[in-house]
Motif scaffolding. Structure first.
Motif: not given
Length: 298
Positions: A58-67
């Motif tokens: 989902p595109r809303e997860l494209y802004g998720a931060r990586l560990a």
């Protein structure tokens, strides 16, 4: 190397790494065509792979931060794409064809044929869906076309012929992956030899068809693919000649032969001026695929 010296310092999200990777890919002059046609999509495939995220993210997860560990792993894979010029599917071990995932490695050509569109349309209007009980896929490689045909014709048995033992092993993995072991047989051997005496309503093939001159001009990404899956003698027609020579003996009376020859289409028409080739058109791109009926082959 300290964190302040890392080239990806400051990058945090999926979008950050996709943008950074795409910029680096463009600067490095990479070539695409193995499932993507641009640096953004190529970078996205690799980022999602490291993060174990599907193509339907989902595109809303494209802004998720990586560990921290994820950032390092993503950067390392993007760097491999640049340093080794390996197409993304060889780095991820997977390619998509006709809406299906397939295992791939350097023993097989990466699936990208317009046969995907034909299979998804059950080869309409060229065959009767209820009239196909046996399909033959010559030069099956990863087995993607054979599997797609089996799903297009749920009542049909499919024979998939492959000369390379390593490719045949991978094709069997893909047949099993899609639960088609009871209907798809992967046969090792040289073209018609493993299917002597058998006839089919539909014969398909994406054989080697690249001539020496075209091989010499291919970008580095294509040179990672097996030479035997691409090269077909000086003019690119060595395997096509053998397919055309033997097809009549293996087609039923109403059978159809469909073969991809890519950029060798002009050479095919020049070599067989008396054959009434039908050159298929595709909504999603691709060309150089001809169709002949058993009657037209004589």
């Amino acid at each position: 190397m300290s964190s302040s010296n890392k080239p990806y310092q400051g990058l945090k999200t999926i979008v950050d790494f996709v943008r950074w990777g795409a910029s680096r890919f463009a600067a490095a002059g990479l070539h695409y065509g193995h499932g993507t046609d641009n640096p953004v999509d190529e970078a996205l495939v690799l980022v999602r792979h490291v993060l174990h995220l599907g193509h339907d993210l989902p595109r809303e997860l494209y802004g998720a931060r990586l560990a921290k560990a994820e950032r390092a792993a993503v950067a390392a894979l993007l760097q491999r794409r640049i340093d080794e010029r390996l197409p993304a599917p060889y780095l991820t071990g997977e390619a998509w064809f006709a809406g299906l995932p397939f295992h791939v490695d350097a023993s097989v050509l990466i699936p990208r044929s317009p046969f995907a569109e034909l299979a998804q349309q059950a080869f309409q209007p060229w065959v009767r869906e209820d009239g196909v009980s046996r399909v033959l896929d010559l030069c099956t490689g990863s087995g993607c076309i054979a599997a797609a045909c089996a799903l297009a014709f749920p009542e049909a048995e499919v024979d998939a012929v492959e000369l390379s033992p390593a490719a045949a092993v991978l094709a069997r993995r893909n047949v099993a992956r899609h639960g088609l072991e009871e209907r798809v047989r992967v046969l090792e051997g040289d073209l018609w030899a493993p299917v002597a005496g058998r006839r089919y309503e539909l014969i398909v093939s994406n054989p080697p068809y690249v001539g020496d001159a075209e091989m010499a001009a291919l970008p580095p990404e294509y040179r990672h693919e097996p030479d035997m899956a691409l090269r077909a003698a000086e003019d690119g027609l060595a395997i096509v000649r053998r397919i055309l020579a033997g097809a009549s003996e293996h087609l039923t009376e109403e059978g159809v032969l469909v073969v991809e020859v890519g950029n060798s289409a002009a050479a095919v028409m020049e070599a067989w001026p008396d054959l009434p080739f039908t050159w298929l058109e595709f909504e999603r791109g691709g060309s150089g695929v001809f169709l002949l009926t058993a009657e037209e082959l004589g």
